[in-house]
Design a protein around this motif. Structure first.
Motif, PDB file in Angstrom:
ATOM      1  N   LEU B  78       0.867  -1.178   0.000  1.00 40.26           N
ATOM      2  CA  LEU B  78       0.000   0.000   0.000  1.00 40.26           C
ATOM      3  C   LEU B  78       0.905   1.230   0.000  1.00 40.26           C
ATOM      4  O   LEU B  78       1.503   1.555   1.020  1.00 40.26           O
ATOM      5  CB  LEU B  78      -0.880  -0.005   1.252  1.00 40.26           C
ATOM      6  CG  LEU B  78      -1.869   1.149   1.409  1.00 40.26           C
ATOM      7  CD1 LEU B  78      -3.040   0.986   0.452  1.00 40.26           C
ATOM      8  CD2 LEU B  78      -2.386   1.235   2.832  1.00 40.26           C
ATOM      9  N   PHE B 142      -6.981  -0.695   0.514  1.00 40.63           N
ATOM     10  CA  PHE B 142      -6.505  -1.663   1.509  1.00 40.63           C
ATOM     11  C   PHE B 142      -6.877  -3.081   1.070  1.00 40.63           C
ATOM     12  O   PHE B 142      -6.068  -4.005   1.150  1.00 40.63           O
ATOM     13  CB  PHE B 142      -7.094  -1.343   2.889  1.00 40.63           C
ATOM     14  CG  PHE B 142      -6.668  -2.302   3.959  1.00 40.63           C
ATOM     15  CD1 PHE B 142      -5.389  -2.219   4.505  1.00 40.63           C
ATOM     16  CD2 PHE B 142      -7.520  -3.310   4.390  1.00 40.63           C
ATOM     17  CE1 PHE B 142      -4.979  -3.117   5.483  1.00 40.63           C
ATOM     18  CE2 PHE B 142      -7.116  -4.217   5.366  1.00 40.63           C
ATOM     19  CZ  PHE B 142      -5.836  -4.118   5.917  1.00 40.63           C
ATOM     20  N   THR B 145      -4.636  -4.399  -1.402  1.00 39.87           N
ATOM     21  CA  THR B 145      -3.336  -4.778  -0.847  1.00 39.87           C
ATOM     22  C   THR B 145      -3.340  -6.195  -0.274  1.00 39.87           C
ATOM     23  O   THR B 145      -2.344  -6.909  -0.362  1.00 39.87           O
ATOM     24  CB  THR B 145      -2.941  -3.769   0.267  1.00 39.87           C
ATOM     25  OG1 THR B 145      -3.100  -2.460  -0.225  1.00 39.87           O
ATOM     26  CG2 THR B 145      -1.522  -3.985   0.720  1.00 39.87           C
ATOM     27  N   LEU B 155       2.904  -1.452   4.417  1.00 44.45           N
ATOM     28  CA  LEU B 155       1.993  -0.311   4.450  1.00 44.45           C
ATOM     29  C   LEU B 155       2.814   0.961   4.670  1.00 44.45           C
ATOM     30  O   LEU B 155       3.462   1.122   5.693  1.00 44.45           O
ATOM     31  CB  LEU B 155       0.986  -0.486   5.593  1.00 44.45           C
ATOM     32  CG  LEU B 155       0.231  -1.825   5.627  1.00 44.45           C
ATOM     33  CD1 LEU B 155      -0.507  -1.995   6.935  1.00 44.45           C
ATOM     34  CD2 LEU B 155      -0.741  -1.921   4.460  1.00 44.45           C
ATOM     35  N   PRO B 158       0.231   4.147   6.671  1.00 45.63           N
ATOM     36  CA  PRO B 158      -1.106   3.587   6.443  1.00 45.63           C
ATOM     37  C   PRO B 158      -2.251   4.428   6.984  1.00 45.63           C
ATOM     38  O   PRO B 158      -3.345   4.370   6.446  1.00 45.63           O
ATOM     39  CB  PRO B 158      -1.051   2.246   7.165  1.00 45.63           C
ATOM     40  CG  PRO B 158       0.043   2.372   8.160  1.00 45.63           C
ATOM     41  CD  PRO B 158       1.029   3.323   7.581  1.00 45.63           C
TER      42      PRO B 158
END
Lengths: 434, 299
Positions: B78, B142, B145, B155, B158
């Protein structure tokens, strides 16, 4: 390979599903049909007859200005000033004023009109006067008009293509020119439209940063080539829709309006002098026969090849330009250098047409950056097969070369943001190890 | 066992040294914090791990195998800057990204449905991304991912852009994934935001690693024998306790940080304090990762 396939499919489907694609698919053929049909339609409707006053003080021209479809002549017997007043007050299109003239040295003709007169009308009137004066001078010199006319000749060369197999076919450079022009322009347009789409697609991926997710799954090169090929598919689809749809629209409208042979008649009148050539009844057949001299399967196959090959050559470069830009405006500075060869090719079309087998035509049609446009101008005239294959081979090699260059710039460019990119930086990206 | 090993990675962009000889090991099933200020080199390191760029030197091993294009697909990434195709439907977009990761169409479709339901996005499946709120789009990202069930999730920042409710939702999803055996790397400059989640951390500053290890160990190593006390009375001003940060609380008490100068431990310190003042509160002051980082950077 499988992943490239997934990318190609997304690029293709996401564009083909767009409303703009649908609109372009419908509007394209309608516009194309309009371009072909409208002039014909307008020509068949004829032009509005215009009233023109004639004040002939010389009295030589009474039998010359005979009313016809276009111009309705009306003689007046008045002074120049009175005639001018009549022109303005009664809404005539124009006034031809012929003073008393000396046949040895005539001058002083005038054409008055309320607005700027059309060139064709002025030319027509000038021709009428010229012919009358010529005739009268001939008469004065004692030569008989009939005799003079009997000396006049009109030569019409039948052009015939000889092939090595001994086949003879009548050729028409007119038809070849038309087809060549259309094909060359289509390729030029296609490269521009879809190259720009390629570029914008890359800028979008770069701006939304989705590119980072994608290149953590696939190689940047695969993403780039998938996009270029996917968009080629869109272009090809659009093109096929246009062709099919255009035929339908043109055939439909032509049938409905019943305007079959008119373009030929009209063409003869525009090209020749109006009084001279009657339309040859065999003209249409002759035109069809000369179309037959063009090797259509060859033209079609070459067209598809150069259509796709030309786009692929430039598509990768457009993608690289996109990768170096954060916005469409950023892309402008690199667009021009990339497209200059294409624009140059279009400018050179006329020169190539003058001598389709000359050395200029040869070189421009084998150099990959100009070959898609120039070769399509030459193919309808017939080119040596080895030249065609050389051109095709070099185009494929050129495509591999530009894609290689573009991919090296692209893989770095797509991850860069906010950098003021110039040529030096592009070169650095190109040289970067990875 | 270490899931990911980063060995002696160096990377320069022109004259700028982005990473210098970085080595980090990330234990399996841990939540690993890759911490450092902006521009420290975190994103470059992640891009090297995900093979988006190649290092000048050094190697990366995932499950003891040198990182390859096939192995990268075991990673879910991500990026810090989020983005999706604006004019593509949520479901189509997830399917596309999942297929690029090697998932079959059928399997991907099923998982997409489950995840969208789980994150309350079921009704948005056929909407374009541009019709979604920023928070919803982030949830979609998300999902993208984690959809292919990667063994390592990376991440980058995040929680930036998530509202507190969604941040909490994502936090719980991450913990759940960890419990199922996924290893998670957090990269962030906001150290307090991930401190509670991480088991292991590495601190990067100016392209160099300055610290790494288990969070508990690092904290223990950096304990300075400081205690926060709340008391009534008056502490001697002389140097015995080295009281600092003195302030009055609402309850009319005094709050201060004192130092165990003798190093005899909390019990002895408390005994000494009891002789001087009335103690209402006593707790060791464990340094936060942020404090450790700042002290390390100053060194």
């Amino acid at each position: 390979m499988n992943r490239i396939h997934i990318i190609i499919r997304r690029e293709y489907i996401s564009r083909v599903r767009k409303k703009s694609f649908l609109i372009a698919s419908i509007l394209g053929p309608v516009l194309m049909a309009a371009i072909i049909i409208l002039p014909t339609y307008l020509a068949t409707r004829g032009v509005e007859q215009k009233d023109v006053l004639v004040l002939d003080e010389s009295e030589y021209f009474t039998d010359v200005f005979v009313p016809n479809d276009e111009l309705n002549y009306e003689f007046v017997d008045a002074s120049e000033e009175e005639a001018k007043a009549k022109l303005l007050s009664e809404g005539y299109y124009g006034l031809v004023f012929i003073p008393k003239i000396d046949l040895e040295d005539p001058f002083g003709y005038k054409f008055y009109s309320g607005s700027n007169p059309s060139m064709s009308i002025v030319n027509k009137i000038e021709r009428e006067i010229d012919r009358k004066v010529e005739d009268m001078r001939l008469e004065l010199s004692g030569l008989d008009n009939e005799v003079i006319n009997s000396f006049k000749v009109s030569t019409d060369l039948d052009t015939i293509n000889l092939s090595k197999g001994g086949m003879e076919r009548s050729s028409s450079s007119g038809a070849a020119t038309a087809i060549g022009y259309i094909a060359a322009f289509m390729i030029y347009l296609f490269i521009f439209i879809y190259g720009a789409q390629c570029m914008r697609g890359v800028i979008e991926e770069k701006n939304t940063r989705i590119v980072e997710i994608i290149v953590s799954s696939v190689k940047p090169f695969h993403l780039m080539i998938g996009k270029v090929i996917g968009i080629a598919g869109v272009g090809l689809t659009q093109f096929i829709i246009w062709i099919v749809f255009s035929f339908v629209v043109i055939a439909g409208v032509t049938a409905a309006m019943g305007i079959g042979g008119v373009p030929a008649t009209d063409g003869a009148e525009i090209m020749g002098t109006p009084q001279a050539r009657q339309v040859d009844p065999g003209f249409v057949e002759q035109a069809l026969e000369s179309l037959g001299a063009i090797n259509f399967p060859m033209v079609m196959a070459s067209f598809l090849f150069f259509f796709v090959g030309g786009y692929l050559l430039y598509g990768a470069l457009f993608a690289a330009v996109g990768s170096a830009s954060d916005t469409d405006a950023d892309a402008q500075q690199f667009m021009l250098p990339v497209t200059i060869p294409l624009i140059f090719a279009i400018i050179m079309l006329g020169a190539v047409l003058n001598d389709p087998d000359g050395s200029l035509a040869f070189w421009l049609s084998v150099i990959p950056f100009t070959s898609p446009v120039i070769m399509m101008m030459r193919v309808p005239f017939g080119v040596e097969i080895w030249e065609l294959f050389l051109s095709m081979f070099l185009l494929v090699a050129g495509f591999i070369f530009t894609t290689w260059i573009a991919s090296r710039v692209y893989r770095v460019g797509i991850l860069m943001h906010g950098t003021k990119v110039n040529w030096k930086i592009l070169a650095k990206w190109f040289m970067a190890s990875n | 066992m270490d899931l990911l090993r980063i060995n002696n990675i160096s990377k320069a962009f022109g004259s700028h040294q982005a990473l210098e000889d970085i080595s980090v090991s990330i234990p399996e099933k841990s939540i690993f914090g890759l911490l450092g200020p902006n521009g420290a080199g975190k994103t470059t390191l992640i891009r090297i791990v995900t093979k988006i760029i190649e290092p000048d030197s050094g190697q990366v091993f995932l499950q003891e195998k040198e990182m390859s294009a096939a192995l990268v697909r075991k990673i879910g990434y991500l990026p810090e800057e989020r983005g999706l195709y604006k004019k593509m439907k949520v479901g189509d977009q997830l399917l596309y990204l999942a297929q690029l990761k090697g998932l079959s169409r059928g399997e991907a479709t099923k998982r997409i449905k489950d995840w969208l339901e789980k994150l309350d996005l079921g009704a948005w499946r056929n909407k374009n991304i541009e019709d979604l709120s920023k928070g919803m789009a982030q949830k979609v990202q998300f999902i993208a991912t984690v959809l292919h069930e990667p063994s390592l999730i990376i991440l980058d920042e995040p929680f930036s852009g998530f509202d507190p409710v969604n941040a909490d939702l994502i936090k719980n999803e991450i913990l759940e994934l960890r419990d199922k055996g996924t290893t998670v790397i957090f990269s962030t400059h906001r150290m307090e935001s991930v401190e509670e989640l991480c088991d292991h951390i590495a601190l990067i500053n100016k392209s160099r690693k300055i610290l790494d290890g288990s969070k508990v160990e690092i904290k223990n190593e950096h304990r300075e024998g400081l205690y926060t006390i709340e008391y009534k009375g008056k502490l001697p001003i002389n140097g015995e306790f080295d009281a600092r940060d003195t302030e009055e609380t609402d309850a009319g008490l005094v709050k201060a940080v004192v130092k165990d100068k003798s190093g005899e431990g909390p019990n002895q310190l408390l005994k000494k304090l009891l002789r001087e003042v009335e103690i209402h509160g006593f707790a060791e002051k464990i340094p936060s990762i942020n404090e450790i980082f700042i002290s390390k950077v100053k060194d």
